[in-house]
Scaffold this motif. Structure first.
Motif, PDB file in Angstrom:
ATOM      1  N   ALA A  26     -10.998   2.492   1.076  1.00 55.56           N
ATOM      2  CA  ALA A  26     -10.238   2.370  -0.167  1.00 55.56           C
ATOM      3  C   ALA A  26      -8.940   1.600   0.058  1.00 55.56           C
ATOM      4  CB  ALA A  26      -9.934   3.763  -0.722  1.00 55.56           C
TER       5      ALA A  26
ATOM      6  N   ALA B 118      -7.092   0.049  -3.220  1.00 54.73           N
ATOM      7  CA  ALA B 118      -7.044   1.182  -4.135  1.00 54.73           C
ATOM      8  C   ALA B 118      -5.683   1.892  -4.162  1.00 54.73           C
ATOM      9  CB  ALA B 118      -8.133   2.194  -3.756  1.00 54.73           C
ATOM     10  N   TYR B 119      -4.895   1.691  -3.123  1.00 54.64           N
ATOM     11  CA  TYR B 119      -3.601   2.372  -3.058  1.00 54.64           C
ATOM     12  C   TYR B 119      -2.423   1.428  -3.321  1.00 54.64           C
ATOM     13  CZ  TYR B 119      -6.315   6.224  -1.223  1.00 54.64           C
ATOM     14  OH  TYR B 119      -7.247   7.230  -1.089  1.00 54.64           O
TER      15      TYR B 119
ATOM     16  N   THR C 213       0.833  -1.196   0.000  1.00 60.00           N
ATOM     17  CA  THR C 213       0.000   0.000   0.000  1.00 60.00           C
ATOM     18  C   THR C 213       0.874   1.256   0.000  1.00 60.00           C
ATOM     19  OG1 THR C 213      -1.818  -1.084   1.168  1.00 60.00           O
ATOM     20  CG2 THR C 213      -1.707   1.306   1.322  1.00 60.00           C
TER      21      THR C 213
END
Length: 208
Positions: free
Chosen positions: A198, A203-204, A159
């Motif tokens: 997220a 998402a990261y 991440t």
């Protein structure tokens, strides 16, 4: 993660014991007060000298100009011992970070000096560089929030910690500095919850 506020320090407390440090802190406090009261365009070396009690010749010799004063105030702010929250969970840490932004920028008197720093960055290259360096260092400290979350299994390995901590404050700064809308705890919590969701969804993570 916030910028320095007026009245948030007592002269000489950042590096106690030395005359030079006390002088620097007194000048920094005068800069903060001047930014809050007059903004960057109204800040003068003469004002800072009078309010800080430091001779104008000394101020000019050491800081050179208003640009130098603002840049040094930001550098001094970055030398503090602030650490990101450690609540024991990703959700709690992100929420605490977001709330710090609202505590600084959500109240007009408190936000006056920090907002003036941002405004100064649009008028002075040196102030812009100092503001960039301040936040780059601040966000770097905050990355430990994501590192701990990965270790606890709350975030996927890989991440992007820098992107996560920036995303938490981004909507808050947008409202304060661009659309000039009020911010508060509910919005801070909403931003933190959205980013935490997220993160868990991946998402990261790096693209591809």
């Amino acid at each position: 993660m916030q910028l320095p506020e007026t009245g948030s320090h007592t002269p000489g407390t950042v590096r106690p014991g030395g005359r030079t440090a006390r002088t620097r802190a007194a000048v920094r406090d005068a800069v903060l007060t001047g930014l809050a009261e007059h903004g960057y365009p109204g800040l003068t070396v003469e004002y800072v000298a009078e309010l800080s009690g430091v001779h104008k010749t000394t101020v000019y010799r050491r800081w050179g100009s208003v640009e130098g004063l603002v840049a040094d105030a930001l550098q001094l702010a970055g030398e503090d011992s602030w650490t990101p929250p450690d609540t024991g969970s990703l959700d709690g840490d992100l929420r605490a970070l977001a709330r710090e932004v609202t505590e600084t920028f959500g109240d007009a008197p408190t936000a006056a000096a920090p907002t003036a720093f941002v405004a100064a960055a649009f008028q002075s290259r040196r102030a812009a560089e100092a503001l960039h360096d301040f936040y780059a260092e601040r966000f770097a400290r905050c990355e430990s929030v994501v590192t701990r979350a990965v270790e606890r299994g709350e975030a996927p390995l890989g991440t992007d910690a820098g992107a996560v901590v920036r995303a938490v404050s981004a909507p808050l700064f947008f409202r304060v500095l661009i659309t000039r809308e009020p911010i508060g705890t509910p919005l801070a919590d909403q931003s933190a919850a959205a980013v935490a969701a997220a993160v868990r969804a991946g998402a990261y993570l790096p693209a591809g």
